[in-house]
Design a protein around this motif. Structure first.
Motif, PDB file in Angstrom:
ATOM      1  N   PRO A 194       0.800  -1.233   0.000  1.00 50.62           N
ATOM      2  CA  PRO A 194       0.000   0.000   0.000  1.00 50.62           C
ATOM      3  C   PRO A 194       0.826   1.273   0.000  1.00 50.62           C
ATOM      4  CG  PRO A 194       0.114  -0.913   2.203  1.00 50.62           C
ATOM      5  CD  PRO A 194       0.823  -1.889   1.318  1.00 50.62           C
ATOM      6  N   VAL A 195       0.348   2.258  -0.752  1.00 50.65           N
ATOM      7  CA  VAL A 195       0.868   3.621  -0.692  1.00 50.65           C
ATOM      8  C   VAL A 195      -0.170   4.453   0.049  1.00 50.65           C
ATOM      9  CG1 VAL A 195       1.494   5.677  -2.017  1.00 50.65           C
ATOM     10  CG2 VAL A 195       2.166   3.394  -2.838  1.00 50.65           C
ATOM     11  N   ARG A 196       0.260   5.135   1.101  1.00 46.72           N
ATOM     12  CA  ARG A 196      -0.657   5.918   1.932  1.00 46.72           C
ATOM     13  C   ARG A 196      -0.369   7.412   1.795  1.00 46.72           C
ATOM     14  NH1 ARG A 196      -3.352   2.612   5.530  1.00 46.72           N
ATOM     15  NH2 ARG A 196      -2.525   0.476   5.665  1.00 46.72           N
ATOM     16  N   ASP A 197      -1.434   8.205   1.966  1.00 44.01           N
ATOM     17  CA  ASP A 197      -1.257   9.651   1.924  1.00 44.01           C
ATOM     18  C   ASP A 197      -1.006  10.188   3.318  1.00 44.01           C
ATOM     19  OD1 ASP A 197      -3.696   9.653   3.204  1.00 44.01           O
ATOM     20  OD2 ASP A 197      -4.805  10.592   1.570  1.00 44.01           O
ATOM     21  N   PHE A 198      -1.010  11.506   3.469  1.00 47.52           N
ATOM     22  CA  PHE A 198      -0.690  12.123   4.753  1.00 47.52           C
ATOM     23  C   PHE A 198      -1.695  11.762   5.847  1.00 47.52           C
ATOM     24  CE2 PHE A 198      -3.621  14.963   2.704  1.00 47.52           C
ATOM     25  CZ  PHE A 198      -4.388  15.485   3.715  1.00 47.52           C
ATOM     26  N   ARG A 199      -2.907  11.337   5.441  1.00 41.80           N
ATOM     27  CA  ARG A 199      -3.916  10.945   6.425  1.00 41.80           C
ATOM     28  C   ARG A 199      -3.747   9.506   6.871  1.00 41.80           C
ATOM     29  NH1 ARG A 199      -8.662  11.615   2.448  1.00 41.80           N
ATOM     30  NH2 ARG A 199      -7.025  10.590   1.244  1.00 41.80           N
ATOM     31  N   GLY A 200      -2.905   8.759   6.172  1.00 40.25           N
ATOM     32  CA  GLY A 200      -2.744   7.340   6.472  1.00 40.25           C
ATOM     33  C   GLY A 200      -3.667   6.455   5.670  1.00 40.25           C
ATOM     34  N   ARG A 201      -4.445   7.036   4.763  1.00 34.72           N
ATOM     35  CA  ARG A 201      -5.357   6.238   3.943  1.00 34.72           C
ATOM     36  C   ARG A 201      -4.630   5.664   2.732  1.00 34.72           C
ATOM     37  NH1 ARG A 201     -11.184   9.425   3.591  1.00 34.72           N
ATOM     38  NH2 ARG A 201     -11.553   9.585   5.830  1.00 34.72           N
ATOM     39  N   VAL A 202      -5.007   4.439   2.371  1.00 37.19           N
ATOM     40  CA  VAL A 202      -4.420   3.806   1.191  1.00 37.19           C
ATOM     41  C   VAL A 202      -4.965   4.499  -0.057  1.00 37.19           C
ATOM     42  CG1 VAL A 202      -4.178   1.679  -0.124  1.00 37.19           C
ATOM     43  CG2 VAL A 202      -4.158   1.598   2.379  1.00 37.19           C
TER      44      VAL A 202
END
Length: 265
Positions: free
Chosen positions: A207-215
């Motif tokens: 998984p690649v996650r954004d600054f919010r931690g969402r995939v």
């Protein structure tokens, strides 16, 4: 003295400002930490009556700008808002991921793919080859999410109820089995498939996650079983490290889990 009446355009402007205040509150660190905020807390943050905030949130939810958790009844930023941002975010995602994918492909000597979720399918945004041989031309091609390692990674944030909503009407998708495979990927840090999508084809995804931690994306390695089958564990770990580096460039900072994942019964 004649009272000054507010013009329709001014009224709309004030309404927009109040809606923006709610969106900023839902984008705050407090809201991101908690996974959402209730009407009472939002009313406190924006300094408005609860009934006014409730009406505004319902209108925003109706347009997909915010969404309400059916269990906690708390609000968070919604799918439509992120879909608007995605037009530029995906471009940034590709720019950030491509150099890391080149290094990954060179290390494993296999083609890597950057994938996102599109309804029930996985869509490939970018493919990078570590050699001259390429198995498929994947860019722009959609494949069933439940049959691929990338799909299982991209669904890592989904709850059991969300899986049933998305796939429950599709007879070929056994949702309990899919949930178990998704959770296995969460535990390992990567998902793997062994000829489940296509005979002779194996793969891993992380998984690649954004600054919010969402995939927000998955990095995938797919290859013929005769070439990669004995290296799936190694490939999964290397791919997970690469995805972690891309996530860090997108602003993600790993945090310990604060609550156990829901169970599928």
């Amino acid at each position: 003295m004649t009272p000054v009446t507010e013009t329709p355009s001014a009224s709309r402007g004030h309404g927009l400002r109040r809606d923006i205040d709610l969106l900023e509150a839902l984008a705050s660190e407090e809201a991101q930490r908690a996974g959402g905020l209730g009407v009472v807390r939002l009313a406190q943050l924006v300094g408005r009556e609860k009934t006014q905030v409730s009406r505004a949130l319902k209108a925003l939810a109706g347009e997909g700008i915010v969404e309400r958790d059916p269990d906690t009844l708390e609000y968070r930023l919604g799918w439509r808002l992120f879909s608007l941002v995605a037009r530029t975010a995906q471009n940034r995602l590709v720019r950030v991921a491509e150099p890391a994918m080149h290094a990954l492909s060179a290390e494993l000597e296999e083609t890597s793919h950057l994938c996102v979720l599109s309804d029930r399918e996985v869509l490939t945004l970018l493919s990078v080859s570590g050699h001259d041989f390429r198995v498929h031309g994947w860019e722009g091609r959609g494949v069933p999410a439940w049959q691929t390692s990338a799909g299982r990674v991209l669904l890592a944030d989904a709850t059991p109820d969300e899986l049933y909503v998305r796939f429950g009407t599709t007879s070929e998708v056994p949702v309990p089995a899919l949930w178990a495979l998704i959770q296995e990927g969460v535990r390992l840090g990567y998902a793997r498939v062994d000829e489940e999508f296509e005979a002779g084809l194996v793969g891993v995804s992380a998984p690649v996650r954004d600054f919010r931690g969402r995939v927000v994306a998955a990095i995938n390695i797919s290859a013929p079983k005769g070439r990669l089958g004995d290296r799936l564990t190694e490939a999964g770990r290397v791919t997970a490290r690469t995805a972690g580096r891309v996530s860090a460039l997108l602003g993600w900072e790993p945090r310990p889990m604060t609550a156990p994942r829901a169970r599928l019964t």
